[in-house]
Design an enzyme around this catalytic site. Sequence first.
Site, mmCIF file in Angstrom:
data_model
loop_
_atom_site.group_PDB
_atom_site.id
_atom_site.type_symbol
_atom_site.label_atom_id
_atom_site.label_comp_id
_atom_site.label_asym_id
_atom_site.label_seq_id
_atom_site.Cartn_x
_atom_site.Cartn_y
_atom_site.Cartn_z
ATOM 1 N N TYR A 167 -1.256 -0.972 10.950
ATOM 2 C CA TYR A 167 -1.511 -1.234 9.526
ATOM 3 C C TYR A 167 -0.379 -0.666 8.669
ATOM 4 O O TYR A 167 0.178 -1.365 7.821
ATOM 5 C CB TYR A 167 -2.861 -0.654 9.103
ATOM 6 C CG TYR A 167 -3.126 -0.899 7.630
ATOM 7 C CD1 TYR A 167 -3.402 -2.182 7.170
ATOM 8 C CD2 TYR A 167 -3.048 0.135 6.691
ATOM 9 C CE1 TYR A 167 -3.605 -2.430 5.817
ATOM 10 C CE2 TYR A 167 -3.253 -0.102 5.351
ATOM 11 C CZ TYR A 167 -3.540 -1.381 4.918
ATOM 12 O OH TYR A 167 -3.724 -1.627 3.570
ATOM 13 N N SER A 216 0.865 -1.185 0.000
ATOM 14 C CA SER A 216 0.000 0.000 0.000
ATOM 15 C C SER A 216 0.896 1.228 0.000
ATOM 16 O O SER A 216 2.062 1.145 0.416
ATOM 17 C CB SER A 216 -0.867 -0.012 1.257
ATOM 18 O OG SER A 216 -1.483 1.244 1.465
HETATM 19 N N1 LIG Z 1 -8.886 -1.409 -0.222
HETATM 20 C C1 LIG Z 1 -7.905 -0.540 -0.067
HETATM 21 O O1 LIG Z 1 -8.119 0.678 0.031
HETATM 22 C C2 LIG Z 1 -6.473 -1.016 -0.063
HETATM 23 C C3 LIG Z 1 -5.469 -0.080 -0.360
HETATM 24 C C4 LIG Z 1 -4.145 -0.484 -0.346
HETATM 25 C C5 LIG Z 1 -3.823 -1.802 -0.051
HETATM 26 N N2 LIG Z 1 -4.815 -2.694 0.235
HETATM 27 C C6 LIG Z 1 -4.419 -4.071 0.572
HETATM 28 O O2 LIG Z 1 -4.890 -4.947 -0.424
HETATM 29 C C7 LIG Z 1 -5.175 -6.233 0.151
HETATM 30 C C8 LIG Z 1 -6.590 -6.640 -0.232
HETATM 31 O O3 LIG Z 1 -7.468 -5.681 0.309
HETATM 32 P P1 LIG Z 1 -8.996 -5.591 -0.127
HETATM 33 O O4 LIG Z 1 -9.288 -4.161 -0.254
HETATM 34 O O5 LIG Z 1 -9.256 -6.504 -1.268
HETATM 35 O O6 LIG Z 1 -9.673 -6.146 1.217
HETATM 36 P P2 LIG Z 1 -11.027 -6.958 1.438
HETATM 37 O O7 LIG Z 1 -12.030 -6.619 0.396
HETATM 38 O O8 LIG Z 1 -11.369 -6.758 2.865
HETATM 39 O O9 LIG Z 1 -10.553 -8.482 1.189
HETATM 40 C C9 LIG Z 1 -9.687 -9.114 2.089
HETATM 41 C C10 LIG Z 1 -9.541 -10.575 1.715
HETATM 42 O O10 LIG Z 1 -8.711 -11.198 2.705
HETATM 43 C C11 LIG Z 1 -9.362 -12.385 3.178
HETATM 44 N N3 LIG Z 1 -9.022 -12.633 4.569
HETATM 45 C C12 LIG Z 1 -9.082 -11.768 5.610
HETATM 46 N N4 LIG Z 1 -8.723 -12.383 6.749
HETATM 47 C C13 LIG Z 1 -8.413 -13.679 6.423
HETATM 48 C C14 LIG Z 1 -7.990 -14.812 7.158
HETATM 49 N N5 LIG Z 1 -7.792 -14.764 8.490
HETATM 50 N N6 LIG Z 1 -7.798 -15.974 6.492
HETATM 51 C C15 LIG Z 1 -8.020 -16.045 5.161
HETATM 52 N N7 LIG Z 1 -8.409 -15.002 4.407
HETATM 53 C C16 LIG Z 1 -8.615 -13.838 5.036
HETATM 54 C C17 LIG Z 1 -10.850 -12.056 3.030
HETATM 55 O O11 LIG Z 1 -11.606 -13.249 2.925
HETATM 56 P P3 LIG Z 1 -12.475 -13.916 4.115
HETATM 57 O O12 LIG Z 1 -13.014 -12.817 4.961
HETATM 58 O O13 LIG Z 1 -13.520 -14.661 3.340
HETATM 59 O O14 LIG Z 1 -11.538 -14.808 4.810
HETATM 60 C C18 LIG Z 1 -10.857 -11.329 1.696
HETATM 61 O O15 LIG Z 1 -10.870 -12.246 0.637
HETATM 62 C C19 LIG Z 1 -4.956 -6.081 1.661
HETATM 63 O O16 LIG Z 1 -3.667 -6.563 1.974
HETATM 64 C C20 LIG Z 1 -5.013 -4.584 1.887
HETATM 65 O O17 LIG Z 1 -4.241 -4.187 2.990
HETATM 66 C C21 LIG Z 1 -6.132 -2.332 0.224
#
Ligand SMILES: NC(=O)c1ccc[n+]([C@@H]2O[C@H](COP(=O)([O-])OP(=O)(O)OC[C@H]3O[C@@H](n4cnc5c(N)ncnc54)[C@H](OP(=O)(O)O)[C@@H]3O)[C@@H](O)[C@H]2O)c1
Length: 277
Positions: free
Chosen positions: A157, A144
């Site tokens: 985070y 990020s």
């Molecule tokens: N969205 C943003 O603004 C943003 C910006 C920069 C970076 N990121 C990074 O990008 C990545 C993806 O983010 P996103 O926005 O796609 O988040 P999201 O929509 O909340 O998706 C998170 C994913 O992680 C899985 N997960 C969470 N806890 C888990 C566990 N204990 N075991 C297995 N799976 C788990 C969730 O599935 P289940 O709940 O079904 O397990 C889901 O598939 C993250 O690392 C985040 O920090 C996000």
Amino acid sequence: MTMKDELRSSVVVVGASRGIGRAIAKVAAREHNVVVLVARSPEGLAAAAVDVQQAGGEAFTLELDLISADASARLEAFLTANDLVCGVLVNSAGYGLRGAATLLPVNDQLGIIDLNIRALADMTLRFLPGMLARGRGGVINLGSVAGLVPGPYMALYYASKGFVRSFSDALHQEVYRFGVTVTCVAPGPVSTEFLERSGANRTALFKILPTLDAEYVAERAWSGFKSGHRRVVPGISAKLITLVAALLPTATILPLIGRLQRRSKDPCPADAQGILP
Ligand SMILES: NC(=O)c1ccc[n+]([C@@H]2O[C@H](COP(=O)([O-])OP(=O)(O)OC[C@H]3O[C@@H](n4cnc5c(N)ncnc54)[C@H](OP(=O)(O)O)[C@@H]3O)[C@@H](O)[C@H]2O)c1
């Protein structure tokens, strides 16, 4: 033909049930890859599997809680049982928490280390040696722009994403000569459930930054990885943040981020308790 020749290569997406991981799975499926979808939610995994099949790929799903100590061993056993190897690993599982570090529940904060750091490192270190032995493939780690600076009121985070950036860059340097790529994707805000769940969408900082679609981030991540890039920064605003973070001293950035992440109509616990000025 040896046993190993019969194993098929797969794209393993960890955190595939929604958000950026699910979008990357879909992009990978367009190239008719075998895609292994990993997360906890069976409904989310089933929906992602339909995406993959409709995009032209073959889908396998594995319900797995990455916090469990044997998660990577169980994933490897699942691949072996299905005559698969991990050709490309996508580490997209992660979460964040907004609030004063001294007031947020400690166990919830330590969970960020368990998922964003420990599980990501465990998966990477388990599957990278096989990629090196085959001389192809690699890892896409979701970092990020938060990994570039310290982040008051989302301290753990930001620190976890700093780890992802440093770890990924270092590994890339170690392996790229052998035909293997480690790519760190570093977007700004992306419109997924992450923003609501973490509380980041209630900060002034996230409100002033434009939000990207997960599909756009997935396209940039996949094409950057395939081009062998060490770092992918999707979108103009994330590139600008990267530039500003490189130019401004930490002493200037710290109070700025602190103010932007603290001020909100929906106060942090510290605000609510009148601890903050
Ligand atoms: N969205 C943003 O603004 C943003 C910006 C920069 C970076 N990121 C990074 O990008 C990545 C993806 O983010 P996103 O926005 O796609 O988040 P999201 O929509 O909340 O998706 C998170 C994913 O992680 C899985 N997960 C969470 N806890 C888990 C566990 N204990 N075991 C297995 N799976 C788990 C969730 O599935 P289940 O709940 O079904 O397990 C889901 O598939 C993250 O690392 C985040 O920090 C996000």
